[in-house]
Design an enzyme around this catalytic site. Structure first.
Site, PDB file in Angstrom:
ATOM      1  CE  LYS A  70      31.264  33.771  42.389  1.00 29.37           C
ATOM      2  NZ  LYS A  70      32.702  34.154  42.305  1.00 29.37           N
ATOM      3  CB  SER A 144      33.360  33.583  38.752  1.00 31.53           C
ATOM      4  OG  SER A 144      33.832  33.738  40.094  1.00 31.53           O
ATOM      5  CB  SER A 168      35.817  36.264  40.751  1.00 24.40           C
ATOM      6  OG  SER A 168      36.380  35.280  39.902  1.00 24.40           O
TER       7      SER A 168
END
Length: 575
Positions: A70, A144, A168
């Site tokens: 990420k 996310s 997330s």
């Protein structure tokens, strides 16, 4: 489940795996997954060097496993953008969690898309594009950590690294049919992570299987002096779930946020758990759901402003308007409001521990529904708020969670559930997840502790085994001593054998069982040990020496010698 998902245990050589990944990237044609994708030739060269190390005898537990990171987690030499181009910087140092994976043989493919500044559960709040669901492109991927989850679900990466403040690392797992592990806060350090809410951020891992996700989390775990919030496993950590586990599920009133399809899927998942031998009781989790609102509706959201609010005040062109509105609004809470919210969380945290103390875990739906991209575009705030109903409170209340696929919906869309446990109950949650998935073996996340050898009433299926279960001890295998031991049958309640050492060759190998438990658990066990039992060093036939049961010589001197049976259970059967 996507047929392209892979388990690295059956992976080809690293160079072949890398070539297959880039072929899959071209085939999938999902450019929105990546913010920075490494050049294939560079990654192939790294894989080739890795193969040379393996040929030279290097032991690398994650050799050739491909990782999607990420883009709010640093990888040296690759830009970190947090999905905002104007925020970008190129770190010289890799986040410690990623560095540990690389040291174990993993290869980073690149940096993945996310809801900007890790603010959102939808996967659409990014100037790099909305990340479409891996299985149903018209649906959201979840955020996310959207890109990392989809990279795994598409079969490109073996492991996806995300972060989880409000869910997330779990909502994208549910939407893409994956396992998501959100360990206890601080167990996996957040060094090298762009903060969202610094006190409540966690680094998480996605994988197609519980085994691979757990192995990766175990490698990333461990104290980090550069992370002031880093924690280690406590001395009384539990190493296993009970043999007859009890789950708590919410009362019907707590489940009203679920869509009809998700409510049906949750009911099917609960029914499957009952069939698998779980005991289930209903509890009211309304206080937990109320605490979840504090993450965005209370003063706690000020932590998001502290992280990137000043930067967003400069009105960068690439800022997502929804993210900017959320974070900018967090500038105003007063100090006393923040203190009030912390007090409310402390009270609810205590209530949550009391609620869960009679159970092995809380079984929850991961999220409430699976919306389309179009629906989120029409209602970006309301849908996002609903999606965090069951995830928002976990970090606020210092709880750990393991997200796994549940029963599919009637239309075949993925549905996910979470096993939620108090801080440091991570291994219990993984054990329970493995049972729900009917896994043949349960992977280990917690690998500390001490080993204890037992030979009688504490063996499995024997009357005092419950004492080991109560301490969270984990069965580590059958054992056999050297031939320097005798076994006697003592007159105790309940009946117990007495193992006593003699000269080598003057006894016989005695069968027992080995358990792993915490240091504090062993201390409690020893403190409660009744005479004439004691703990001492026991020599095993394979050359190891472990702590184990013995008995005093005076207690065994007049007891019946049962050494010829080779073990307590064999003696009981002969009787």
């Amino acid at each position: 489940m996507n047929t392209h998902q892979t388990d690295s245990s059956a992976s080809p050589a690293p160079t072949a795996r890398v070539a297959a990944a880039y072929a899959r990237i071209a085939e999938a044609d999902r450019p929105e997954v990546w913010i920075t994708l490494r050049d294939q030739a560079e990654v192939l060269a790294e894989a080739s060097a890795l193969e040379e190390r393996i040929s030279g005898g290097a032991e690398l537990p994650l050799a050739g496993v491909l990782v999607a990171v990420k883009d709010n987690v640093d990888v040296a030499g690759l830009p970190t953008t947090a999905a905002c181009p104007e925020f970008a910087y190129t770190p010289s140092e890799t986040a410690s969690s990623i560095a540990r994976l690389v040291e174990a043989g993993a290869i980073v493919l690149g940096k993945t898309n996310l809801d900007q500044f890790a603010t959102g559960l939808v996967g659409t709040r990014s100037p790099y594009g909305a990340v479409r669901n891996a299985l149903h492109p018209e649906l959201i991927s979840g955020g996310s950590s959207s890109g990392s989850a989809v990279a795994v679900a598409l079969g490109i990466a073996d492991i996806g690294i995300g972060t989880d403040t409000a869910g997330s690392g779990r909502v994208p797992a549910a939407f893409n049919g994956l396992v998501g592990i959100k360990a206890s806060l601080g167990i996996i350090p957040v060094h090298g992570v762009v903060p969202a809410c610094a006190d409540y951020d966690a680094v998480t891992v996605f994988a197609a299987t519980l085994d691979l996700a757990t192995r990766a989390a175990a490698i990333m775990a461990g104290p980090e002096p550069r992370d002031p919030r880093s924690r280690t496993w406590p001395a009384d950590v539990r190493f296993a779930a009970a043999q007859s586990p009890r789950l708590a599920i919410p009362v019907p009133a707590n489940l009203t946020p679920l869509s009809p399809a998700y409510r049906e899927a949750f009911d099917k998942t609960v029914a499957a758990a009952l069939e698998a031998g779980f005991k289930i009781d209903i509890v009211d989790i309304a206080p937990l759901l109320e605490a979840a609102l504090l993450l965005y509706d209370g003063a706690i959201v000020a932590e998001r402003y502290a992280a990137v609010g000043t930067f967003l005040d400069s009105r960068p062109a690439g800022a997502d308007p929804t993210v900017t509105a959320i974070i900018s609004a967090a500038e105003m809470p007063s100090g006393h409001a923040f203190a009030d919210d912390l007090s409310a969380l402390a009270r609810t945290r205590s209530a949550a521990l009391r609620l869960l103390e009679s159970f092995d875990a809380l079984l929850l739906p991961t999220t409430t529904e699976h919306p389309t991209l179009a629906a989120v575009q029409d209602d970006p705030i309301g849908i996002n708020r609903r999606l965090g109903t069951y995830t928002n409170f976990c970090n606020l209340l210092d709880l750990a969670a393991v997200a796994i696929p549940g029963a599919a919906t009637a239309t075949g869309e993925p549905f996910g559930v979470m096993l939620v446990v108090p801080a440091f109950g991570d291994q219990v949650a993984i054990d329970l997840a493995a049972r729900l998935q009917h896994a043949s073996a349960t992977p280990l996340l917690v690998e500390t502790g001490v080993e204890l050898a037992v030979f009688g009433a504490h063996l499995r299926d024997q009357p005092l085994h419950w004492q080991l279960e109560e301490l969270g001890a984990r069965f580590a295998g059958s054992i056999r001593t050297t031939d320097a031991y005798r076994l006697t049958a003592m007159d105790t309640t309940p009946p117990k054998p007495g193992l006593v050492r003699t000269a080598p060759g003057h006894g016989a190998p005695i069968v027992g069982e080995l358990f792993r438990l915490s240091e504090a658990g062993l201390g409690r066990f020893l403190a409660a040990l009744p005479a004439p039992m004691a703990l001492t060093a026991i020599e095993l036939g394979d050359g190891r020496t472990v702590v184990g049961f013995t008995a005093t010589h005076d207690a065994t001197a007049t007891a019946a010698d049962i050494t010829e049976h080779g073990g307590w259970k064999a003696y009981l059967s002969a009787r």
